[in-house]
Design a protein around this motif. Structure first.
Motif, PDB file in Angstrom:
ATOM      1  N   LYS A 124       2.176  13.509   0.364  1.00 60.74           N
ATOM      2  CA  LYS A 124       2.751  14.836   0.144  1.00 60.74           C
ATOM      3  C   LYS A 124       3.599  14.835  -1.119  1.00 60.74           C
ATOM      4  O   LYS A 124       3.701  15.838  -1.820  1.00 60.74           O
ATOM      5  CB  LYS A 124       3.588  15.247   1.352  1.00 60.74           C
ATOM      6  CG  LYS A 124       2.808  15.331   2.663  1.00 60.74           C
ATOM      7  CD  LYS A 124       1.730  16.381   2.623  1.00 60.74           C
ATOM      8  CE  LYS A 124       1.086  16.622   3.986  1.00 60.74           C
ATOM      9  NZ  LYS A 124       0.193  15.523   4.407  1.00 60.74           N
ATOM     10  N   ASP A 125       4.248  13.685  -1.402  1.00 59.45           N
ATOM     11  CA  ASP A 125       5.008  13.491  -2.636  1.00 59.45           C
ATOM     12  C   ASP A 125       4.077  12.808  -3.635  1.00 59.45           C
ATOM     13  O   ASP A 125       3.832  11.603  -3.553  1.00 59.45           O
ATOM     14  CB  ASP A 125       6.242  12.634  -2.354  1.00 59.45           C
ATOM     15  CG  ASP A 125       7.130  12.426  -3.579  1.00 59.45           C
ATOM     16  OD1 ASP A 125       6.605  12.467  -4.717  1.00 59.45           O
ATOM     17  OD2 ASP A 125       8.339  12.202  -3.405  1.00 59.45           O
ATOM     18  N   ARG A 126       3.546  13.587  -4.586  1.00 62.27           N
ATOM     19  CA  ARG A 126       2.550  13.023  -5.506  1.00 62.27           C
ATOM     20  C   ARG A 126       3.136  11.920  -6.378  1.00 62.27           C
ATOM     21  O   ARG A 126       2.437  10.974  -6.732  1.00 62.27           O
ATOM     22  CB  ARG A 126       1.974  14.117  -6.401  1.00 62.27           C
ATOM     23  CG  ARG A 126       0.705  14.781  -5.910  1.00 62.27           C
ATOM     24  CD  ARG A 126       0.887  15.720  -4.774  1.00 62.27           C
ATOM     25  NE  ARG A 126      -0.197  16.702  -4.733  1.00 62.27           N
ATOM     26  CZ  ARG A 126      -0.041  17.957  -4.351  1.00 62.27           C
ATOM     27  NH1 ARG A 126       1.135  18.395  -3.982  1.00 62.27           N
ATOM     28  NH2 ARG A 126      -1.072  18.794  -4.318  1.00 62.27           N
ATOM     29  N   ALA A 127       4.412  12.027  -6.744  1.00 62.88           N
ATOM     30  CA  ALA A 127       5.032  10.991  -7.565  1.00 62.88           C
ATOM     31  C   ALA A 127       5.061   9.665  -6.818  1.00 62.88           C
ATOM     32  O   ALA A 127       4.737   8.610  -7.382  1.00 62.88           O
ATOM     33  CB  ALA A 127       6.441  11.415  -7.965  1.00 62.88           C
ATOM     34  N   ALA A 128       5.434   9.697  -5.544  1.00 66.51           N
ATOM     35  CA  ALA A 128       5.451   8.476  -4.741  1.00 66.51           C
ATOM     36  C   ALA A 128       4.034   7.930  -4.578  1.00 66.51           C
ATOM     37  O   ALA A 128       3.821   6.709  -4.602  1.00 66.51           O
ATOM     38  CB  ALA A 128       6.075   8.756  -3.375  1.00 66.51           C
ATOM     39  N   GLY A 129       3.053   8.824  -4.437  1.00 67.42           N
ATOM     40  CA  GLY A 129       1.664   8.381  -4.330  1.00 67.42           C
ATOM     41  C   GLY A 129       1.182   7.705  -5.592  1.00 67.42           C
ATOM     42  O   GLY A 129       0.489   6.683  -5.545  1.00 67.42           O
ATOM     43  N   ALA A 130       1.557   8.257  -6.746  1.00 65.22           N
ATOM     44  CA  ALA A 130       1.151   7.656  -8.019  1.00 65.22           C
ATOM     45  C   ALA A 130       1.799   6.285  -8.202  1.00 65.22           C
ATOM     46  O   ALA A 130       1.150   5.338  -8.654  1.00 65.22           O
ATOM     47  CB  ALA A 130       1.516   8.578  -9.175  1.00 65.22           C
ATOM     48  N   ASP A 131       3.063   6.165  -7.852  1.00 62.89           N
ATOM     49  CA  ASP A 131       3.740   4.872  -7.979  1.00 62.89           C
ATOM     50  C   ASP A 131       3.088   3.831  -7.076  1.00 62.89           C
ATOM     51  O   ASP A 131       2.920   2.668  -7.472  1.00 62.89           O
ATOM     52  CB  ASP A 131       5.225   5.013  -7.634  1.00 62.89           C
ATOM     53  CG  ASP A 131       6.019   5.718  -8.726  1.00 62.89           C
ATOM     54  OD1 ASP A 131       5.499   5.825  -9.861  1.00 62.89           O
ATOM     55  OD2 ASP A 131       7.146   6.163  -8.443  1.00 62.89           O
ATOM     56  N   ALA A 132       2.709   4.243  -5.872  1.00 61.67           N
ATOM     57  CA  ALA A 132       2.047   3.309  -4.950  1.00 61.67           C
ATOM     58  C   ALA A 132       0.698   2.880  -5.504  1.00 61.67           C
ATOM     59  O   ALA A 132       0.299   1.708  -5.402  1.00 61.67           O
ATOM     60  CB  ALA A 132       1.880   3.955  -3.575  1.00 61.67           C
ATOM     61  N   ALA A 133      -0.030   3.824  -6.112  1.00 62.05           N
ATOM     62  CA  ALA A 133      -1.337   3.507  -6.688  1.00 62.05           C
ATOM     63  C   ALA A 133      -1.202   2.528  -7.840  1.00 62.05           C
ATOM     64  O   ALA A 133      -1.976   1.572  -7.964  1.00 62.05           O
ATOM     65  CB  ALA A 133      -2.027   4.793  -7.149  1.00 62.05           C
ATOM     66  N   VAL A 134      -0.219   2.746  -8.709  1.00 59.62           N
ATOM     67  CA  VAL A 134      -0.002   1.845  -9.849  1.00 59.62           C
ATOM     68  C   VAL A 134       0.374   0.452  -9.347  1.00 59.62           C
ATOM     69  O   VAL A 134      -0.110  -0.567  -9.863  1.00 59.62           O
ATOM     70  CB  VAL A 134       1.082   2.416 -10.781  1.00 59.62           C
ATOM     71  CG1 VAL A 134       1.463   1.392 -11.850  1.00 59.62           C
ATOM     72  CG2 VAL A 134       0.586   3.699 -11.440  1.00 59.62           C
ATOM     73  N   ALA A 135       1.211   0.387  -8.318  1.00 64.50           N
ATOM     74  CA  ALA A 135       1.600  -0.908  -7.755  1.00 64.50           C
ATOM     75  C   ALA A 135       0.401  -1.643  -7.168  1.00 64.50           C
ATOM     76  O   ALA A 135       0.375  -2.887  -7.131  1.00 64.50           O
ATOM     77  CB  ALA A 135       2.667  -0.712  -6.683  1.00 64.50           C
ATOM     78  N   ALA A 136      -0.611  -0.881  -6.740  1.00 64.40           N
ATOM     79  CA  ALA A 136      -1.812  -1.481  -6.149  1.00 64.40           C
ATOM     80  C   ALA A 136      -2.889  -1.780  -7.184  1.00 64.40           C
ATOM     81  O   ALA A 136      -3.982  -2.228  -6.817  1.00 64.40           O
ATOM     82  CB  ALA A 136      -2.375  -0.563  -5.074  1.00 64.40           C
ATOM     83  N   GLY A 137      -2.615  -1.509  -8.476  1.00 64.02           N
ATOM     84  CA  GLY A 137      -3.562  -1.889  -9.515  1.00 64.02           C
ATOM     85  C   GLY A 137      -4.186  -0.771 -10.304  1.00 64.02           C
ATOM     86  O   GLY A 137      -4.982  -1.026 -11.215  1.00 64.02           O
TER      87      GLY A 137
END
Length: 332
Positions: A124-137
């Motif tokens: 729901k929080d796109r910024a948090a989703g993007a950070d999680a995606a970057v952390a995953a590669g």
């Protein structure tokens, strides 16, 4: 999402009395969108963010566009992850979609469908989703349906339009199908992807001249060749997408014997009662049940062997205009 009212599809110069009556509410809706965008965080996740969005509610071909662009970026050496809100899902996220562990009730139907092609994060929080995606590669983010969302700083915004339908009567919700006025949205877009025939795309730009200022990518939604012989197959088709009639027209184009159609609301819940009714109707008609990929992911496991799926893909786009506006993918 219930079926859109018929007056939304009227020509812009003849919107009808209902649209005129609701126009003040449409102006309030547009003002709310403008305020939300002006007060956004615009978080920079440290990698390019490509937004795939639209101005209208309902089906414009956005999900096939995300899938096609994800596959293209992967072929160019990128590692794209999709970040999406997950309409209709229970999860707040950020959660990486696992097609083996999640169902459409968890994530929404579109994330589950896209996850068959690559990594998808529901948040729901796109910024948090993007950070999680970057952390995953991830080294590039595809933001699904975030054109009016101010959480993330966008490197590139692709505006997807169904060229046949255009923007309906040109009014904002609830007076029409728009989330914001066309001229305002076009001013934030970088690339236009108009899905349809050459004639439909020409008519679209003639009706909405502001689109002519955008670099354009053309495409069309076509059935995926799977070896299935659809000609003369007697079917009962059902669809819970933005514009079910587009799916029914595609089946007609394949030469099916369309014994009946059932147009459901977008993202409609496929309840046991509804499925029993569809099965009974198909049996009475001597027809095979057929649905869309998006609806198929909402089917219970016990029904998936009884319903045929017609997959579609976006074909024809030349992504060079997108590649030219992105940096070179990092060397791994």
């Amino acid at each position: 999402m219930p079926a859109p009212p018929a007056f939304w599809s009227r020509p812009p110069d003849r919107p009808g009395w209902a649209a005129r009556l609701l126009a003040p509410l449409g102006r309030l809706y547009a003002a709310g969108t403008r305020r939300r965008l002006s007060g956004g965080r615009y978080h920079d996740p440290g990698v390019p963010v490509v937004c795939v969005g639209n101005l209208s509610v309902g089906g414009t071909g956005k999900t096939p566009t995300v899938i096609a662009l994800m596959m293209h970026l992967t072929s160019q050496g990128w590692t794209p992850h999709v970040v999406t809100r997950g309409y209709g899902g229970r999860l707040d996220g950020p959660v990486r979609v696992d097609p083996h562990a999640h169902d459409a009730g968890d994530t929404g139907d579109e994330p589950l469908l896209i996850a068959a092609f690559g990594p998808v994060w529901v948040s729901k929080d796109r910024a948090a989703g993007a950070d999680a995606a970057v952390a995953a590669g991830a080294n590039i983010i595809l933001l699904d349906d975030g054109f009016q969302n101010p959480d993330l700083k966008k490197s590139l915004s692709i505006l997807v339009v169904d060229a046949r339908r255009g923007f309906g009567n040109g009014r904002c919700l609830p007076a029409g199908p728009l989330r914001e006025p066309v001229e305002v949205g076009v001013g934030r877009a970088d690339i236009l992807l108009a899905i349809g025939t050459d004639a439909e795309r020409a008519a679209l730009v003639e009706t909405w001249p502001a689109l002519g200022a955008l670099p354009s990518v053309d495409g069309r939604i076509t059935p995926l060749r799977t070896g299935m012989d659809w000609a003369d197959m007697r079917v009962l088709a059902f669809a819970g997408i933005g514009h079910p009639e587009k799916f029914f027209d595609t089946l007609r184009g394949l030469g099916v014997d369309l014994a009946g159609t059932r147009a459901l609301s977008d993202h409609a819940e496929l309840t046991p009662a509804l499925l029993r009714r569809l099965q009974a109707d198909a049996a009475a008609l001597g027809a095979q049940l057929v649905t869309t990929e998006k609806d198929a992911v909402r089917l219970p496991a016990s029904m998936r062997g009884q319903v045929l799926t017609l997959p579609v893909r976006l074909e024809g786009p030349d992504w060079a205009v997108v590649d030219g506006r992105l940096p070179r993918p990092p060397v791994s």
